[in-house]
Every structure is written in C-alpha cells, then in structure tokens.
Motif scaffolding. Sequence first.
Motif, PDB file in Angstrom:
ATOM      1  N   LEU A  50      43.131  53.026  44.046  1.00 10.48           N
ATOM      2  CA  LEU A  50      41.868  53.417  43.419  1.00 10.48           C
ATOM      3  C   LEU A  50      41.519  52.369  42.367  1.00 10.48           C
ATOM      4  O   LEU A  50      42.060  52.356  41.266  1.00 10.48           O
ATOM      5  CB  LEU A  50      41.993  54.806  42.780  1.00 10.48           C
ATOM      6  N   SER A  51      40.615  51.481  42.734  1.00  6.15           N
ATOM      7  CA  SER A  51      40.210  50.405  41.830  1.00  6.15           C
ATOM      8  C   SER A  51      39.223  50.943  40.798  1.00  6.15           C
ATOM      9  O   SER A  51      38.714  52.061  40.912  1.00  6.15           O
ATOM     10  CB  SER A  51      39.611  49.262  42.648  1.00  6.15           C
ATOM     11  N   PRO A  52      38.917  50.163  39.766  1.00  3.60           N
ATOM     12  CA  PRO A  52      38.087  50.664  38.663  1.00  3.60           C
ATOM     13  C   PRO A  52      36.710  51.173  39.072  1.00  3.60           C
ATOM     14  O   PRO A  52      36.178  52.086  38.432  1.00  3.60           O
ATOM     15  CB  PRO A  52      37.976  49.449  37.737  1.00  3.60           C
ATOM     16  N   ASN A  53      36.113  50.612  40.117  1.00  4.73           N
ATOM     17  CA  ASN A  53      34.815  51.110  40.569  1.00  4.73           C
ATOM     18  C   ASN A  53      34.904  52.551  41.057  1.00  4.73           C
ATOM     19  O   ASN A  53      33.916  53.294  41.023  1.00  4.73           O
ATOM     20  CB  ASN A  53      34.239  50.219  41.663  1.00  4.73           C
ATOM     21  N   GLU A  98      41.952  47.389  32.691  1.00  7.08           N
ATOM     22  CA  GLU A  98      41.151  48.372  31.973  1.00  7.08           C
ATOM     23  C   GLU A  98      40.252  47.698  30.944  1.00  7.08           C
ATOM     24  O   GLU A  98      39.104  48.109  30.729  1.00  7.08           O
ATOM     25  CB  GLU A  98      42.063  49.401  31.315  1.00  7.08           C
ATOM     26  N   LYS A  99      40.759  46.652  30.324  1.00  6.26           N
ATOM     27  CA  LYS A  99      39.951  45.927  29.347  1.00  6.26           C
ATOM     28  C   LYS A  99      38.812  45.174  30.038  1.00  6.26           C
ATOM     29  O   LYS A  99      37.675  45.167  29.549  1.00  6.26           O
ATOM     30  CB  LYS A  99      40.829  44.929  28.580  1.00  6.26           C
ATOM     31  N   TRP A 396      32.478  41.517  40.835  1.00  7.36           N
ATOM     32  CA  TRP A 396      31.401  42.154  41.599  1.00  7.36           C
ATOM     33  C   TRP A 396      31.859  43.466  42.228  1.00  7.36           C
ATOM     34  O   TRP A 396      31.056  44.387  42.422  1.00  7.36           O
ATOM     35  CB  TRP A 396      30.905  41.218  42.695  1.00  7.36           C
ATOM     36  N   LEU A 397      33.155  43.544  42.532  1.00  4.13           N
ATOM     37  CA  LEU A 397      33.697  44.719  43.205  1.00  4.13           C
ATOM     38  C   LEU A 397      34.176  45.770  42.212  1.00  4.13           C
ATOM     39  O   LEU A 397      33.717  46.910  42.218  1.00  4.13           O
ATOM     40  CB  LEU A 397      34.845  44.289  44.123  1.00  4.13           C
ATOM     41  N   TYR A 398      35.060  45.378  41.325  1.00  5.44           N
ATOM     42  CA  TYR A 398      35.676  46.340  40.408  1.00  5.44           C
ATOM     43  C   TYR A 398      34.787  46.668  39.212  1.00  5.44           C
ATOM     44  O   TYR A 398      34.909  47.738  38.619  1.00  5.44           O
ATOM     45  CB  TYR A 398      37.012  45.803  39.901  1.00  5.44           C
ATOM     46  N   GLY A 399      33.895  45.758  38.860  1.00  5.26           N
ATOM     47  CA  GLY A 399      33.035  45.997  37.705  1.00  5.26           C
ATOM     48  C   GLY A 399      31.762  46.752  38.029  1.00  5.26           C
ATOM     49  O   GLY A 399      30.949  47.020  37.125  1.00  5.26           O
ATOM     50  N   TRP A 400      31.569  47.118  39.279  1.00  5.87           N
ATOM     51  CA  TRP A 400      30.364  47.832  39.712  1.00  5.87           C
ATOM     52  C   TRP A 400      30.261  49.188  39.035  1.00  5.87           C
ATOM     53  O   TRP A 400      31.255  49.885  38.853  1.00  5.87           O
ATOM     54  CB  TRP A 400      30.405  48.006  41.225  1.00  5.87           C
TER      55      TRP A 400
END
Length: 411
Positions: A50-53, A98-99, A396-400
């Motif tokens: 489970l990535s941040p997005n 997380e940061k 682009w992926l995790y910061g969405w």
Amino acid sequence: MDDTRSRQVVIAGAGVAGLTAALAFSERGYLVRLFEQAPRLEPAGAGIQLSPNATRILRQLGVLDRLLPAAVRPEAVVLKDAATLRELTRVPLGQAAEKRWQAPYLVAHRADLQKALMARLAERPDISLVTGARVGGVAAGPRHATATVEIAGKTVEAGGFLLIGADGVWSAIRAFGGFAAKSRFSGELAWRATIGADSVAGEALAAVGAANCVTTFLHPGFHLVAYPVSNGMAFNLAAFTRGEIIAERWSGHADPNILLGTMRGTAAALARLAEDAGPWTAWPIHTVDQSQPWTTPAGVALIGDAAHAMTPFAAQGAAMAIEDAATLADFVAASPADRWGALAAWEKLRRPRIAKVARRGAVNRFAWHAAGPVAVARNLFLKWRSPEKLAADLDWLYGWRPDTLQFSSST
C-alpha cells in the motif's frame, strides 16, 4: 424515482475496491447496498503493498489507524541480483517516504486490510452488506440501474441511481452490464507463499537482508518479491514466472517444478528457499483490455480489476482500486443531477493515470527479467542513479492526491 433510490448506490463485490467504494459513498451521504458472492467474508489472500497514494485515502476514510497495528512500514524497496544476492539499488521508504509523500508506505496481509475496512464499515449504519449474493443479471433504465441478485435460493432486485461493479477480474457486472471486455490470461503465473518469520525459511530470508524491506530478487527467468507482514511475524513471498493457464479463478494447481526449476540457477540461499517455503499456490495473472468502456450512460460503472485488471509489476492493483473508489464518489457527489456527466468525466480523468501505471508495470517486468547486455545496462543505470532520484521518479505515482481532481460536466 423515490428519494431513497435516488440516493442509493448498489455495489457488487466486497473486496478492497467494493469496501472502499462503500465507505467513500457513505462518507458523502449516500445509502449503500453491498453484495458479495462469497457466503461469508473470511480472511483470505496474500500480502499487499500500500503505497502513499493509497494510504492517504485510507486515512481520509478512517481506515488507516485500524490497519497500522498489523501493518509494517518497510525501510526501503531493495533490488538484488538473484544469482549473487548483490544489492543493485534501494529506494528509501519508512520515515523518508512519509516525509516526502505525506503518507506512509505499508506492507500488510490482505486479510488485515480487509479487517480494517470491515471495522470501519461496521460503524456506518447507512451501509448494508449481504454475503452469499450472486449477481445474475443487470437492467438499466434512464434514471436507475438494477441488479438481479440470488440470495439463499431467492431472487431479489437491488436498484439505485448507480450500480458499481467492484467484483474483480471475472466481473459479473462487466459480463451482464453491456461491457464487451473479457479478461485475458497474461501468460504469467504468480506463485505465493506465506512463511513464519521464525521458520527455517523465514530465518533464511532474514539472513539475505529481507527482514524489514520490500526486496525483489531479479533473474531472467523469474523475479521474487519478499516482505514482512502481520506486524513482522510472517513474510509474504510472491514469485513470477511464465506458465500455462491453469484456472479461471484466483488460484489453482500448477506443477511446482516450474518454479523450482527457474530458481535453481540462483544463489544457494534462494534455491533452498524455493523448497523450504512451500507449499506454493499458483495464481494465473489475468488482465482486462483497458480500451473498453468502464461506465455507461445508464448508471453502471466498473472500478478496480473489473475495469482495468493489470499485471502486478508496479504493485499498484489495490492502490488503483482504492483511488478509483474514492474519486468516483467525489465525481458523483459533485454533480448529483448529472449522473452520466459525472461518470464520463471520472472515466476520462482516470484513464491516463491507469495507463501510465500499466506502462510502469510493463517497464518493471522488462527490467527485472533482463538478461545479457540489457541486464548490464540496467545494473549500470541503477548504480549511477541515486536513491533520491529514484524516489523522485515516483513522485507522480506516490505523491498523487485525490483532492487535486476537479469535476466539470464539460470535461
């Protein structure tokens, strides 16, 4: 349409996509009827990344805190050569993730995610869950859609202004709802096993440096992904090889010598792991043609694997389902009087992102199974690409974020 039906959403499938969609629509004031074919929701499945997005959405829905006690925050994603166990590169996760992306990167057992979703679901009286319910047909009208559902030998009709197929790669809603796409076997098999951290295989895995990371071992004939789950008490293993179709269902029987044979040319520790970690369950990897429609003007929508099942090589299947569920609820709630406009706009906006994730998975698969000069070039690239730049490549992926989406009926 009466007021109840005008605010009612019918969802087929109580997996990750369906449970998330039920919570997302409930949070926005809708009544939800959720139908699941299995006679009961039992812990099932294997590990899940489970990535941040995805965890960002789970936090917004009140699920993340329920999952954290059973999940693991890996310190990094690590790529290793399966033949030599040499580390090729790593992408920092843990506190660094997380940061950077403002949400944690987690690994967990799928059953623990299901349990967390169900715990949150139980707090929502506007969600009705019925198990042992098989969809036998779909009828769509100008103002509502209806699913014919078989429950305990009886047939009932469940109607609402929106019908969502969240029932996976072999979706009944896709089959009955006027969608042409059928799933297709990708030619790949996923071999899965869960081992105790204190087992012989678990200790061997920890010895090769996979105790607190998502570690992928690369080889031309296969790749193996390993990471801790269940609060570090177990390891999830997933190996991927070419293979013949074995079943039109989630898991089936395949000759384990296919896996053992491909791993004999690896480091001795991995070759032993292939034998010690058994029995392995083989899962045929099916995909769905993403060029086919995901929505209809009659108020039927597909999400997750029902819409766009893809190979798992970007580790984004669950995350895309979670994104689908939350964004669909956002678009529909933003334009309650224009159901088709909302569905069409949602699909148009989601398609480029899903396609980009699928391309990333295809690139990963090519790179991880590279041989000869291509493998040499891959290793040189990874050697000279800093961990910071590799992390930036994933922004682009995790910061969405779902709150970057905007609905417009003219979109």
